[in-house]
Design an enzyme around this catalytic site. Structure first.
Site, PDB file in Angstrom:
ATOM      1  N   LYS A  21      11.163  28.222  50.037  1.00 55.49           N
ATOM      2  CA  LYS A  21      12.287  29.155  50.039  1.00 55.49           C
ATOM      3  C   LYS A  21      13.530  28.487  50.619  1.00 55.49           C
ATOM      4  CE  LYS A  21      11.171  33.334  50.484  1.00 55.49           C
ATOM      5  NZ  LYS A  21      10.594  34.584  51.000  1.00 55.49           N
ATOM      6  N   MET A 102       2.558  35.761  53.791  1.00 56.49           N
ATOM      7  CA  MET A 102       3.160  35.716  55.119  1.00 56.49           C
ATOM      8  C   MET A 102       4.242  36.778  55.217  1.00 56.49           C
ATOM      9  SD  MET A 102       3.094  31.623  55.754  1.00 56.49           S
ATOM     10  CE  MET A 102       3.763  31.297  54.130  1.00 56.49           C
ATOM     11  N   ARG A 335      12.052  30.267  42.867  1.00 59.07           N
ATOM     12  CA  ARG A 335      10.894  29.387  42.995  1.00 59.07           C
ATOM     13  C   ARG A 335      10.215  29.291  41.633  1.00 59.07           C
ATOM     14  NH1 ARG A 335       7.369  33.535  46.746  1.00 59.07           N
ATOM     15  NH2 ARG A 335       7.027  35.166  45.181  1.00 59.07           N
ATOM     16  N   HIS A 451       2.501  43.227  44.517  1.00 64.07           N
ATOM     17  CA  HIS A 451       1.540  42.268  45.070  1.00 64.07           C
ATOM     18  C   HIS A 451       0.323  42.131  44.171  1.00 64.07           C
ATOM     19  CE1 HIS A 451      -2.001  41.283  47.622  1.00 64.07           C
ATOM     20  NE2 HIS A 451      -1.195  40.343  48.056  1.00 64.07           N
ATOM     21  N   ARG A 613     -32.115  14.607  27.237  1.00 61.28           N
ATOM     22  CA  ARG A 613     -32.925  14.323  28.421  1.00 61.28           C
ATOM     23  C   ARG A 613     -34.353  14.787  28.159  1.00 61.28           C
ATOM     24  NH1 ARG A 613     -31.446  17.437  33.844  1.00 61.28           N
ATOM     25  NH2 ARG A 613     -32.589  19.122  32.800  1.00 61.28           N
ATOM     26  N   GLU A 726     -29.679  10.068  39.680  1.00 62.42           N
ATOM     27  CA  GLU A 726     -29.650  11.261  40.527  1.00 62.42           C
ATOM     28  C   GLU A 726     -30.359  11.052  41.864  1.00 62.42           C
ATOM     29  OE1 GLU A 726     -31.616  14.370  38.202  1.00 62.42           O
ATOM     30  OE2 GLU A 726     -32.566  12.805  37.005  1.00 62.42           O
ATOM     31  N   THR A 748     -24.996  14.659  38.924  1.00 57.72           N
ATOM     32  CA  THR A 748     -24.429  14.869  40.267  1.00 57.72           C
ATOM     33  C   THR A 748     -24.947  16.125  40.946  1.00 57.72           C
ATOM     34  OG1 THR A 748     -22.486  15.790  39.162  1.00 57.72           O
ATOM     35  CG2 THR A 748     -22.350  13.508  39.933  1.00 57.72           C
ATOM     36  N   ASN A 749     -25.529  17.067  40.190  1.00 49.38           N
ATOM     37  CA  ASN A 749     -26.127  18.224  40.865  1.00 49.38           C
ATOM     38  C   ASN A 749     -27.261  17.762  41.779  1.00 49.38           C
ATOM     39  OD1 ASN A 749     -24.402  19.696  39.257  1.00 49.38           O
ATOM     40  ND2 ASN A 749     -25.974  20.328  37.802  1.00 49.38           N
ATOM     41  N   ASP A 750     -28.226  17.016  41.210  1.00 44.12           N
ATOM     42  CA  ASP A 750     -29.346  16.533  42.016  1.00 44.12           C
ATOM     43  C   ASP A 750     -28.944  15.384  42.931  1.00 44.12           C
ATOM     44  OD1 ASP A 750     -31.051  18.422  41.094  1.00 44.12           O
ATOM     45  OD2 ASP A 750     -32.336  17.087  39.930  1.00 44.12           O
ATOM     46  N   CYS A 812     -23.001  14.109  33.904  1.00 45.46           N
ATOM     47  CA  CYS A 812     -23.430  15.308  33.182  1.00 45.46           C
ATOM     48  C   CYS A 812     -23.700  16.493  34.099  1.00 45.46           C
ATOM     49  CB  CYS A 812     -24.661  15.017  32.326  1.00 45.46           C
ATOM     50  SG  CYS A 812     -26.098  14.470  33.263  1.00 45.46           S
ATOM     51  N   TYR A 832     -17.140   8.736  30.074  1.00 44.85           N
ATOM     52  CA  TYR A 832     -17.040  10.137  29.649  1.00 44.85           C
ATOM     53  C   TYR A 832     -17.483  11.053  30.779  1.00 44.85           C
ATOM     54  CZ  TYR A 832     -22.153  10.149  29.014  1.00 44.85           C
ATOM     55  OH  TYR A 832     -23.502  10.077  29.221  1.00 44.85           O
TER      56      TYR A 832
END
Length: 864
Positions: A21, A102, A335, A451, A613, A726, A748-750, A812, A832
């Site tokens: 602001k 705020m 803004r 709001h 897989r 993994e 990446t999950n496991d 994956c 990828y």
């Protein structure tokens, strides 16, 4: 250290120092835009205040006094004067826009004597008394924490007594009576009379705005939008201009383009004879901005010319607050406007066509996470619905859910997975935590810039505001719509695109993506290096992902195919078999079914790479629970397969090595399917066979040998053999594993579970506490933990490529559709990313933004 700068002073600190602001007011002043005089107390002062346990820093009072003196000189009035006082507003303004989070206080400097002087000096007693009652209420709420409903109830009671619908219908004497009532409420709640010293008011107000940086609603907002906690807010002290001086005055909020659609037209609302909070807080229902052209034509024409200059200057859609005082226009804020995804896309595309921005800038300024809005369901056009009420179409999309009347309940039920509609008279910033969890928001009051509307649009949540036919009783937890009395737990549907409200549940359909969506993603595709694939297990999912631009399948989970009811019988026969011969008999029956599955997927992917897989689940996942099963033979087998920690047990490649006939069947089905599709004349699939949970090079060497042998028995086919990375050991020994792999795909999950030692299923018991208390900045299952899991990935990339330079690398896990994680994958040099079908557009955009950021283009939206 200097803490205060006037709007017309130069400083090198920019937005980080002056806040959004403050920098906007300074830049508008430099442009010659009509802006009230004032000054900014910097974010440095806020950080010093927080560091000193809520004590204003030394020297700040002297700087403020100096700038108040300069302001008095410009205005020709004195702050705290009893005859014709200078009045100021105190407004927050962080470097990152946090609308409504705020606090603001208007009319500072009034007291019992000054209000009489103001009435006499202006010849407008009603205006003076109206301004004073507003100050007492705002100061009480913001500085002292007095509950706002006490003031609102007193105002409502007085209007009812006088038969007035609007505040403006109250007489001067009514307002003087209301002032005395407000002062009594203030003293009852605080134990002290309302302060009469203008400078003491200002000092307390500045501290209160700094304190609002750490209000619960602001903290929730920062966590939701990943805004740092330590940047603080600036405070802007602005000479008051008054929209409540009569019929030649007013206030409004407008956008240079429609924030819901992006259409290039003035959009906003206006209230005659009102102050700004009346519009933003939904206290009075405003009129369309075009009405200002009829009521105040000269100021309206000036507004049109000014906002056009501002959009051209900032090269972006602007959100502007303004006041007209006795036909003179003043801008109080500009803004970058919060907007829906549809509006962001249309505005970006049209700004490129207008020559305002480049294609690179258009792609860089779209928030990838915001694209989810375009994937929201809509009401099925074929459905028969009865609309019982209509409000304002505040935020697009449709939602059905059970009614809740308060934010705490919305948060609790939403987190538990229930679809809820938050129904309120009007939301306030304190409702934010519940709004985040709600599927939709319905309010009885408030306009298109209230709001509820602004927050819902920013989150992509369907919202209807200003539904005047809705009557809400929060205490009784009931709502009335024409012909219906509704209770908490009843179901309603809202259409945020039309403003319609429907009792009961309604069928929803996926949205249709438009040309703007297509254009932005086509431009993004031209900038990105990373390919984007999808995680899909069925032809239907594959086809949907192709519609969204997927360039192949990065993860096809074969166990999901086995879990279908009619196949489960065969899988259980396999598990119950006493020997290899029995297992092979069951597998022979499963083989043509698997082959059919793969043929459908290969056909949908039309010659693109498909990573399949092999079986990953432990065998017990396909069996009923011990408690449900009556057959003793099956119960015995269930007991024999039970494990203390099945995730780290006998599953994935370990099963494949123990029972090679299972993987042999799957490889055979894959190869036969690929050859069949090729022989039909369809585009030949690019097959990638992935062995899960490999941790040792020898595991993959043996499994590759099995794969090559079986594939060779079925005919000629080009294919790749690889593994899912993994396990931490797989990362560290990636060079050893890469000797037998054509590709790595990071699961990446496991990998997150095994690297952090945190169960994805059980971690929720403490992860939320870790996030709230600051132990963790982000949930590692949503965004890659770059310092831990990310380091393991980096090691795997470096060591894998050192052993096999041409190895293909991808990801994956669902991180593959999360923008910050996609940017990290770009940085690592992966080939990828792969994610669920509906996240493919997000990943395409995030990958382009990562490439643009690397080239030095300012990417304001990366990571949401």
């Amino acid at each position: 250290m200097r803490y205060v700068y006037a709007f017309d002073e130069e400083t090198t600190g920019g937005r980080e120092l002056l806040g959004g602001k403050g920098i906007g007011l300074a830049e508008m002043t430099a442009l010659g835009v009509p802006v009230p005089a004032g000054f900014t107390i910097t974010t440095d002062a806020c950080r010093a205040y927080m560091a000193a346990d809520s004590t204003l820093p030394d020297g700040l009072d002297a700087e403020v006094a100096e700038h108040i003196g300069a302001l008095e000189g410009k205005a020709g009035k004195r702050f705290g004067d009893s005859d014709d006082p200078l009045l100021v507003s105190v407004r927050s303004g962080a470097a990152v826009s946090m609308p409504g989070m705020m606090d603001t206080i208007l009319n500072l400097g009034l007291n019992d004597e000054a209000v009489a002087g103001l009435a006499k000096a202006t010849g407008n007693a009603r205006f003076a008394y109206d301004s004073y009652r507003r100050l007492i209420q705002m100061y009480g709420e913001v500085v002292e924490g007095v509950e706002g409903y006490r003031f609102e109830q007193a105002l409502t009671d007085l209007k009812t007594l006088r038969g007035a619908k609007q505040d403006t219908e109250l007489a001067d004497s009514d307002l003087t009576e209301l002032i005395e009532t407000f002062k009594r409420i203030y003293e009852d709640e605080t134990g002290d009379p309302f302060p009469q010293d203008a400078r003491a008011q200002l000092e307390r107000a500045v501290g209160a705005v700094f304190d609002s940086w750490n209000s619960p609603r602001a903290q929730v907002y920062r966590r939701t939008y990943e805004i740092p906690d330590d940047i603080g807010t600036a405070v802007n002290v602005v000479q008051m201009v008054f929209g409540n001086k009569g019929d030649t005055s007013g206030t409004g909020v407008c956008f240079t383009r429609d924030p819901s659609t992006g259409e290039s037209r003035l959009y906003g609302e206006f209230l005659q004879n009102a102050q700004g909070e009346d519009v933003v807080a939904g206290i009075r229902t405003p009129e369309p901005i075009e009405r200002m052209g009829e009521l105040l034509p000269e100021a309206y024409e000036q507004l049109l010319a000014t906002i056009a200059r501002l959009e051209e200057h900032y090269r972006d859609m602007q959100d502007i607050e303004f006041t007209v005082e006795e036909s003179t226009l003043y801008l109080l804020q500009t803004r970058s406007a919060k907007r829906t995804a549809a509006a962001a896309l249309r505005a970006a595309v049209e700004m490129v066509e207008e020559g305002l921005i480049s294609k690179e800038e258009a792609v860089a300024r779209i928030d990838p996470a915001q694209l989810d809005q375009l994937l929201h369901p809509m009401i099925d056009p074929a459905a028969e619905v009865t609309v019982v009420a209509k409000g304002l179409n505040a935020s697009p999309g449709a939602a059905s859910g059970t009614i809740v009347f308060d934010a705490d309940t919305a948060e609790e039920r939403g987190k538990a997975g229930e679809s809820v509609i938050l129904v309120r008279w009007e939301t306030t910033p304190d409702d934010f935590h519940g709004m985040v969890q709600a599927k939709g928001i319905l309010t009885a009051h408030g306009g298109l810039t209230s709001h509820a509307a602004v927050v819902a649009r920013g989150m992509g949540t369907p919202c209807v505001t200003g539904c005047e036919a809705l009557h809400v009783d929060v205490k009784a937890k009931t709502a009335r719509l024409p012909g219906h009395e509704l209770h908490e737990g009843d179901t309603i549907t809202i259409n945020g695109g039309t403003g319609e409200v429907i009792v009961g549940s309604v069928p929803l359909v996926p949205p249709q993506l438009n040309d703007d969506f297509t254009a932005i993603l086509e431009w993004a595709d031209g900038f990105r290096r990373l390919k984007v694939r999808t995680n899909a297990d069925t032809p239907e999912d594959s086809a949907k992902a192709r519609e969204f631009g997927a360039e192949g399948i990065g993860l096809c989970r074969t166990e999901h195919m086995f879990a279908e009811a009619e196949r489960l019988v065969l899988v259980r026969e396999l598990i119950l078999a006493a020997d290899e011969e029995g297992r092979r008999a069951a597998l022979d029956l499963l083989l043509p079914i698997q082959q059919g599955d793969f043929e459908g997927i290969f056909g949908a992917m039309a010659g693109l790479p498909v990573t399949i897989r092999l079986l990953d689940w432990p065998l017990h996942e396909f069996l009923p629970s011990l408690e449900e099963e009556q057959d003793e033979r099956m119960r015995e087998r269930i007991r024999s397969l039970q494990e203390s920690n099945p995730m780290l047990g006998w599953r994935a490649c370990r099963l494949g090595l123990s029972f090679p006939e299972i993987y042999e069947m799957q490889v055979r089905a894959i190869v036969r399917a690929a050859i069949s599709v090729r022989e039909r004349g369809d585009a030949a699939p690019l097959v990638e066979i992935m062995h899960p949970l490999v941790g040792f090079g020898e595991e993959l060497r043996r499994l590759r040998e099995l794969t090559v042998r079986v594939a060779g028995e079925e005919g000629e086919l080009e294919y790749l053999v690889g593994t899912m990375i993994e396990l931490p050991r797989a990362c560290i020994r990636a060079d050893e594993i890469a000797e037998h792999a054509d590709f790595f795909s990071f699961g990446t999950n496991d990998l997150t579970q095994t690297a952090l030692g945190i169960s994805r299923d059980d971690g929720g018991r403490f992860l939320s506490q870790y996030l709230e208390s600051g132990v963790l900045e982000r949930d590692p299952f949503e965004t890659i933990d770059q310092a831990g899991v990310g380091d393991l990935m980096r090691i795997a990339v470096e060591r894998g490529r050192s052993a096999r330079e041409e190895i293909k690398l991808g990801i994956c896990g669902e991180h593959g559709g999360e923008p910050k994680s996609v940017a990290f994958c770009h940085e690592l040099g992966l080939d990828y990313v792969s994610c669920s079908p509906y996240r493919v557009p997000l990943a395409r955009l995030a990958a382009a933004q990562a490439a643009l950021a690397e080239q030095g283009v300012s990417v304001v939206a990366i990571g949401g």
